[in-house]
Motif scaffolding. Sequence first.
Motif, PDB file in Angstrom:
ATOM      1  N   ASP A  73     -11.822   4.684  51.603  1.00 20.06           N
ATOM      2  CA  ASP A  73     -12.480   5.015  52.873  1.00 20.06           C
ATOM      3  C   ASP A  73     -11.493   5.284  54.000  1.00 20.06           C
ATOM      4  O   ASP A  73     -11.899   5.540  55.141  1.00 20.06           O
ATOM      5  CB  ASP A  73     -13.487   3.930  53.280  1.00 20.06           C
ATOM      6  N   GLY A  74     -10.195   5.218  53.696  1.00 16.65           N
ATOM      7  CA  GLY A  74      -9.182   5.582  54.675  1.00 16.65           C
ATOM      8  C   GLY A  74      -8.752   4.475  55.604  1.00 16.65           C
ATOM      9  O   GLY A  74      -7.904   4.693  56.472  1.00 16.65           O
ATOM     10  N   THR A  75      -9.310   3.289  55.453  1.00 14.30           N
ATOM     11  CA  THR A  75      -8.936   2.183  56.338  1.00 14.30           C
ATOM     12  C   THR A  75      -7.615   1.537  55.931  1.00 14.30           C
ATOM     13  O   THR A  75      -7.028   0.788  56.718  1.00 14.30           O
ATOM     14  CB  THR A  75     -10.037   1.115  56.378  1.00 14.30           C
ATOM     15  N   ARG A  76      -7.175   1.799  54.712  1.00 11.64           N
ATOM     16  CA  ARG A  76      -5.863   1.335  54.270  1.00 11.64           C
ATOM     17  C   ARG A  76      -5.131   2.525  53.635  1.00 11.64           C
ATOM     18  O   ARG A  76      -5.753   3.357  52.970  1.00 11.64           O
ATOM     19  CB  ARG A  76      -5.954   0.193  53.246  1.00 11.64           C
ATOM     20  N   THR A  77      -3.840   2.582  53.855  1.00  6.79           N
ATOM     21  CA  THR A  77      -3.046   3.643  53.235  1.00  6.79           C
ATOM     22  C   THR A  77      -1.814   3.030  52.584  1.00  6.79           C
ATOM     23  O   THR A  77      -1.356   1.953  52.966  1.00  6.79           O
ATOM     24  CB  THR A  77      -2.596   4.703  54.259  1.00  6.79           C
ATOM     25  N   MET A  78      -1.296   3.745  51.629  1.00  8.58           N
ATOM     26  CA  MET A  78      -0.124   3.284  50.898  1.00  8.58           C
ATOM     27  C   MET A  78       0.846   4.448  50.759  1.00  8.58           C
ATOM     28  O   MET A  78       0.450   5.569  50.459  1.00  8.58           O
ATOM     29  CB  MET A  78      -0.532   2.749  49.520  1.00  8.58           C
ATOM     30  N   ALA A  79       2.120   4.172  51.014  1.00  3.05           N
ATOM     31  CA  ALA A  79       3.181   5.164  50.822  1.00  3.05           C
ATOM     32  C   ALA A  79       3.780   4.989  49.430  1.00  3.05           C
ATOM     33  O   ALA A  79       3.478   4.020  48.722  1.00  3.05           O
ATOM     34  CB  ALA A  79       4.247   5.017  51.903  1.00  3.05           C
ATOM     35  N   PHE A  80       4.653   5.929  49.053  1.00  3.30           N
ATOM     36  CA  PHE A  80       5.238   5.911  47.709  1.00  3.30           C
ATOM     37  C   PHE A  80       6.724   6.192  47.814  1.00  3.30           C
ATOM     38  O   PHE A  80       7.124   7.224  48.359  1.00  3.30           O
ATOM     39  CB  PHE A  80       4.554   6.961  46.831  1.00  3.30           C
ATOM     40  N   GLY A  81       7.547   5.286  47.309  1.00  5.99           N
ATOM     41  CA  GLY A  81       8.990   5.433  47.395  1.00  5.99           C
ATOM     42  C   GLY A  81       9.651   5.532  46.039  1.00  5.99           C
ATOM     43  O   GLY A  81       9.695   4.545  45.292  1.00  5.99           O
ATOM     44  N   ILE A  82      10.151   6.734  45.709  1.00  2.00           N
ATOM     45  CA  ILE A  82      10.888   6.916  44.452  1.00  2.00           C
ATOM     46  C   ILE A  82      12.262   7.530  44.699  1.00  2.00           C
ATOM     47  O   ILE A  82      13.251   7.110  44.096  1.00  2.00           O
ATOM     48  CB  ILE A  82      10.089   7.789  43.449  1.00  2.00           C
ATOM     49  N   THR A  83      12.355   8.516  45.619  1.00  2.00           N
ATOM     50  CA  THR A  83      13.589   9.265  45.812  1.00  2.00           C
ATOM     51  C   THR A  83      14.682   8.397  46.424  1.00  2.00           C
ATOM     52  O   THR A  83      14.430   7.622  47.352  1.00  2.00           O
ATOM     53  CB  THR A  83      13.336  10.486  46.719  1.00  2.00           C
ATOM     54  N   GLU A  84      15.896   8.541  45.904  1.00  2.00           N
ATOM     55  CA  GLU A  84      17.043   7.783  46.403  1.00  2.00           C
ATOM     56  C   GLU A  84      18.163   8.730  46.810  1.00  2.00           C
ATOM     57  O   GLU A  84      18.231   9.867  46.317  1.00  2.00           O
ATOM     58  CB  GLU A  84      17.539   6.802  45.342  1.00  2.00           C
ATOM     59  N   PRO A  85      19.056   8.278  47.690  1.00  2.00           N
ATOM     60  CA  PRO A  85      20.124   9.157  48.179  1.00  2.00           C
ATOM     61  C   PRO A  85      20.974   9.770  47.074  1.00  2.00           C
ATOM     62  O   PRO A  85      21.356  10.940  47.154  1.00  2.00           O
ATOM     63  CB  PRO A  85      20.959   8.231  49.064  1.00  2.00           C
ATOM     64  N   ASP A  86      21.268   9.011  46.031  1.00  2.27           N
ATOM     65  CA  ASP A  86      22.171   9.501  44.990  1.00  2.27           C
ATOM     66  C   ASP A  86      21.463   9.899  43.702  1.00  2.27           C
ATOM     67  O   ASP A  86      22.094  10.447  42.795  1.00  2.27           O
ATOM     68  CB  ASP A  86      23.226   8.438  44.661  1.00  2.27           C
ATOM     69  N   ALA A  87      20.175   9.624  43.620  1.00  2.00           N
ATOM     70  CA  ALA A  87      19.460   9.879  42.367  1.00  2.00           C
ATOM     71  C   ALA A  87      18.396  10.951  42.499  1.00  2.00           C
ATOM     72  O   ALA A  87      17.907  11.452  41.495  1.00  2.00           O
ATOM     73  CB  ALA A  87      18.815   8.589  41.859  1.00  2.00           C
ATOM     74  N   GLY A  88      18.046  11.318  43.740  1.00  2.00           N
ATOM     75  CA  GLY A  88      16.917  12.227  43.907  1.00  2.00           C
ATOM     76  C   GLY A  88      15.672  11.592  43.307  1.00  2.00           C
ATOM     77  O   GLY A  88      15.378  10.434  43.556  1.00  2.00           O
ATOM     78  N   SER A  89      14.962  12.345  42.490  1.00  2.00           N
ATOM     79  CA  SER A  89      13.776  11.820  41.815  1.00  2.00           C
ATOM     80  C   SER A  89      14.046  11.498  40.349  1.00  2.00           C
ATOM     81  O   SER A  89      13.115  11.307  39.566  1.00  2.00           O
ATOM     82  CB  SER A  89      12.629  12.834  41.917  1.00  2.00           C
ATOM     83  N   ASN A  90      15.319  11.440  39.973  1.00  2.00           N
ATOM     84  CA  ASN A  90      15.686  11.128  38.585  1.00  2.00           C
ATOM     85  C   ASN A  90      15.471   9.638  38.336  1.00  2.00           C
ATOM     86  O   ASN A  90      16.274   8.797  38.750  1.00  2.00           O
ATOM     87  CB  ASN A  90      17.143  11.513  38.334  1.00  2.00           C
ATOM     88  N   SER A  91      14.373   9.310  37.668  1.00  2.00           N
ATOM     89  CA  SER A  91      14.023   7.906  37.459  1.00  2.00           C
ATOM     90  C   SER A  91      15.043   7.165  36.604  1.00  2.00           C
ATOM     91  O   SER A  91      15.094   5.938  36.609  1.00  2.00           O
ATOM     92  CB  SER A  91      12.640   7.804  36.807  1.00  2.00           C
ATOM     93  N   HIS A  92      15.862   7.910  35.869  1.00  2.00           N
ATOM     94  CA  HIS A  92      16.871   7.269  35.024  1.00  2.00           C
ATOM     95  C   HIS A  92      18.100   6.848  35.816  1.00  2.00           C
ATOM     96  O   HIS A  92      18.934   6.098  35.306  1.00  2.00           O
ATOM     97  CB  HIS A  92      17.283   8.218  33.891  1.00  2.00           C
ATOM     98  N   ARG A  93      18.237   7.336  37.051  1.00  2.00           N
ATOM     99  CA  ARG A  93      19.396   6.993  37.864  1.00  2.00           C
ATOM    100  C   ARG A  93      19.035   6.145  39.075  1.00  2.00           C
ATOM    101  O   ARG A  93      19.865   5.894  39.944  1.00  2.00           O
ATOM    102  CB  ARG A  93      20.112   8.269  38.334  1.00  2.00           C
ATOM    103  N   ILE A  94      17.808   5.707  39.144  1.00  2.00           N
ATOM    104  CA  ILE A  94      17.379   4.870  40.260  1.00  2.00           C
ATOM    105  C   ILE A  94      18.168   3.560  40.246  1.00  2.00           C
ATOM    106  O   ILE A  94      18.311   2.915  39.208  1.00  2.00           O
ATOM    107  CB  ILE A  94      15.868   4.602  40.179  1.00  2.00           C
ATOM    108  N   THR A  95      18.673   3.180  41.405  1.00  2.00           N
ATOM    109  CA  THR A  95      19.480   1.957  41.500  1.00  2.00           C
ATOM    110  C   THR A  95      18.751   0.816  42.203  1.00  2.00           C
ATOM    111  O   THR A  95      19.279  -0.305  42.261  1.00  2.00           O
ATOM    112  CB  THR A  95      20.794   2.235  42.248  1.00  2.00           C
ATOM    113  N   THR A  96      17.581   1.079  42.762  1.00  2.00           N
ATOM    114  CA  THR A  96      16.793  -0.007  43.341  1.00  2.00           C
ATOM    115  C   THR A  96      16.380  -0.952  42.228  1.00  2.00           C
ATOM    116  O   THR A  96      15.734  -0.545  41.255  1.00  2.00           O
ATOM    117  CB  THR A  96      15.542   0.554  44.053  1.00  2.00           C
TER     118      THR A  96
END
Length: 386
Positions: free
Chosen positions: A116-139
């Motif tokens: 209903d729009g009363t709550r929202t959620m963001a999505f964080g995947i991209t990293e400075p050195d990995a882009g969107s490459n999930s295999h290089r994520i360092t978090t």
Amino acid sequence: MTPLIESEEHRSLRKAVAALGKRYGRDYITRAITEGRHPTELWSEAGKLGYLGVNLPEEHGGGGGGITELSLVLEELGTAGAPLLMLIVSPAICGTVIARFGTEEQKRAWLPGIADGTRTMAFGITEPDAGSNSHRITTTARRDGNDWLLTGRKVFVSGVDQADATLIVGRTEDARTGRLKPCLFIVPRDADGFTRHQIDMEVNAAEKQFELVLDDVRLPADALVGDEDAGLLQLFAGLNPERIMTAAFAIGMGRYALDRAVEYARERTVWNVPIGAHQAIAHPLAQAHIDLELAKLMMRKAALLYDAGDDIGAGEAANMAKYAAGEACVKAVDQAVHTLGGNGLTREFGLASLITGSRVARIAPVSREMILNYISHQTLGLPKSY
């Protein structure tokens, strides 16, 4: 499996969403951007009408549809000049992941509000050195008793300032192999050690982009979404809708630009005839229309495959839809501006700002070059180049 003709229900939904979008329009979005605020009125009304959660389960306040219906909503809002970028993030990515893999407690806590729009959620995947490459994520996330400690950085995260929480892609250590594997965590906006910094962008959008820093953010055990050992599957359950919705965003923008250009070409008269009577004007606009319609067909195929549970087929189609829509959008915007000539660069007609905006669909959430890598390797069977 992939009917070409839309159902009466879908046509009615298109008509209703188009009417909502036209009540707000491009001027409303432009004012929100100028004033540095979010399009909260449109978001709130879309939520009350059930459009934001059309893809979410009925038992949790949604409409019981799928990405097919949600992509239709975003496309029509975009065609009216009033796209909502957070539709891609909150209900499409985060809502889908929680609906498919979240615990019952997570579903009850988040899905009704997302719907209903009363709550929202963001999505964080991209990293400075990995882009969107999930295999290089360092978090990384490590256990500390019953809690998790999450540490890392993310960039180009949309709408964090308006989100109640961010779904963060991190990595945990596999106890059997010692290797890191992706996992998804819900991080509340007020969590200790969780900070954000706005990125100065030249793209005109109401939704801002942020860099996130997670410094030993302590999370309870139930912040983990889904199965720790199935993180990659769960991640792509969100990334495929992201690509489909990005295609919808691009198609809507392209249709908006094309409509403005066609209207101008009908009315602008030079040498006693409308400029649209000249093939040098008419043919490029017709080509732009054809490209957008072809991209829309691939988007529809991808959405239907995803809603049918064919994740592998949807992955291929979603990437192709995003590629086709991005290319079609850039060409449509470019031709629209060119059709208007000098007027295409004025604030009055509002097309020039789309030149930068249209490039987003070529770049995010994955570049067209990486899509070509994926198709050449996964679909055509050529040697892997990345």
